[in-house]
Design an enzyme around this catalytic site. Sequence first.
Site, PDB file in Angstrom:
ATOM      1  N   ASN A  24      36.828  30.595  33.763  1.00 56.85           N
ATOM      2  CA  ASN A  24      36.126  29.584  34.560  1.00 56.85           C
ATOM      3  C   ASN A  24      34.984  30.176  35.383  1.00 56.85           C
ATOM      4  O   ASN A  24      34.138  29.456  35.901  1.00 56.85           O
ATOM      5  CB  ASN A  24      37.099  28.856  35.499  1.00 56.85           C
ATOM      6  CG  ASN A  24      37.767  29.798  36.481  1.00 56.85           C
ATOM      7  OD1 ASN A  24      38.709  30.486  36.104  1.00 56.85           O
ATOM      8  ND2 ASN A  24      37.299  29.851  37.720  1.00 56.85           N
ATOM      9  N   TYR A 178      45.407  49.025  41.915  1.00 63.11           N
ATOM     10  CA  TYR A 178      44.441  48.508  40.946  1.00 63.11           C
ATOM     11  C   TYR A 178      44.245  49.514  39.817  1.00 63.11           C
ATOM     12  O   TYR A 178      44.225  49.144  38.635  1.00 63.11           O
ATOM     13  CB  TYR A 178      43.109  48.225  41.630  1.00 63.11           C
ATOM     14  CG  TYR A 178      42.040  47.714  40.692  1.00 63.11           C
ATOM     15  CD1 TYR A 178      42.142  46.448  40.117  1.00 63.11           C
ATOM     16  CD2 TYR A 178      40.934  48.503  40.361  1.00 63.11           C
ATOM     17  CE1 TYR A 178      41.165  45.968  39.245  1.00 63.11           C
ATOM     18  CE2 TYR A 178      39.953  48.033  39.503  1.00 63.11           C
ATOM     19  CZ  TYR A 178      40.071  46.767  38.941  1.00 63.11           C
ATOM     20  OH  TYR A 178      39.107  46.314  38.079  1.00 63.11           O
TER      21      TYR A 178
END
Length: 303
Positions: A24, A178
């Site tokens: 998106n 991460y």
Amino acid sequence: MSANWTAADIPDQSGRVAIVTGSNSGLGFDTAAVLAGKGAHVVVAVRNLDKGNEAVARIKKASPDAQLSLQQLDLTSLENIRKAADNLRTNHPRIDLLINNAGVMYVPTREATKDGFEMQFGTNHLGHFALTGLLLDNLLGVDGSRVVTISSVGHRIIAAIHFDDLNWERSYNRVKAYGQSKLANLMFTYELQRRLKAKGAPTVALAAHPGFSDTELMRHLPGFIPDGLWKIVAQPAEKGALPTLRAATDPAAQGGQYYGPDGIGEVKGNPKVVASSAQSHDEAIQRRLWTVSEELTGVNYPL
């Protein structure tokens, strides 16, 4: 192919079905938009359907003939992943491309997925590991099908697979967490490719990274990095999507390859095959991570 590969080099994608997670916005949106513009039927797989509908409308505006469908997908929930995979398997018996793009980066304080996994490891790696395994049968029946998983230069930054504390319950460090998730993305790709090859499957697994790209992920950069500085260094999202697109569509791309920008430090530039850390190629750790990932997700691969 031109010396400096661009979206113009992508061959016609008509007849191909591509699922792009997190499409998106940012890299995922540009990846989906380009593939749709080249004729692929693109499944916009997103957590927020309102944002997904907005993305579909934007793509349609640029490419009125684009073939698009929308699938709700929350990679922080194994239950939701299974539900989404059921829908995708039914609606798309043929899957040519699965692009594992969605992700989170540098979450400031430790957060957990709905299943209790650390957010970055759970979303970036375990969510995509589960989704890929649940969709694999629909890929295995398609010649030339590919799984492309997005990693990062962060896989090199104080990164390791912390098997003793995968969920960072003892001492959370957002940069290390991460890095672990992005290292896991690469190890998953290499182990998946080895298993696919051993099976003689028509599907291949590749990885890509976007360099330093101007996307929403940058909102959690450490505070000592001024906005003005990284924006000067970063390349636009549409350029950052090119390594993914090359891994997904270049007829010369091969299983196990890793694509990234060709500039200094792989920060920006045109996409090419790049190297990953020596640690990412450790087969013993890859196999151990695979076994642990199957146990944590409850998803067992037919490989």
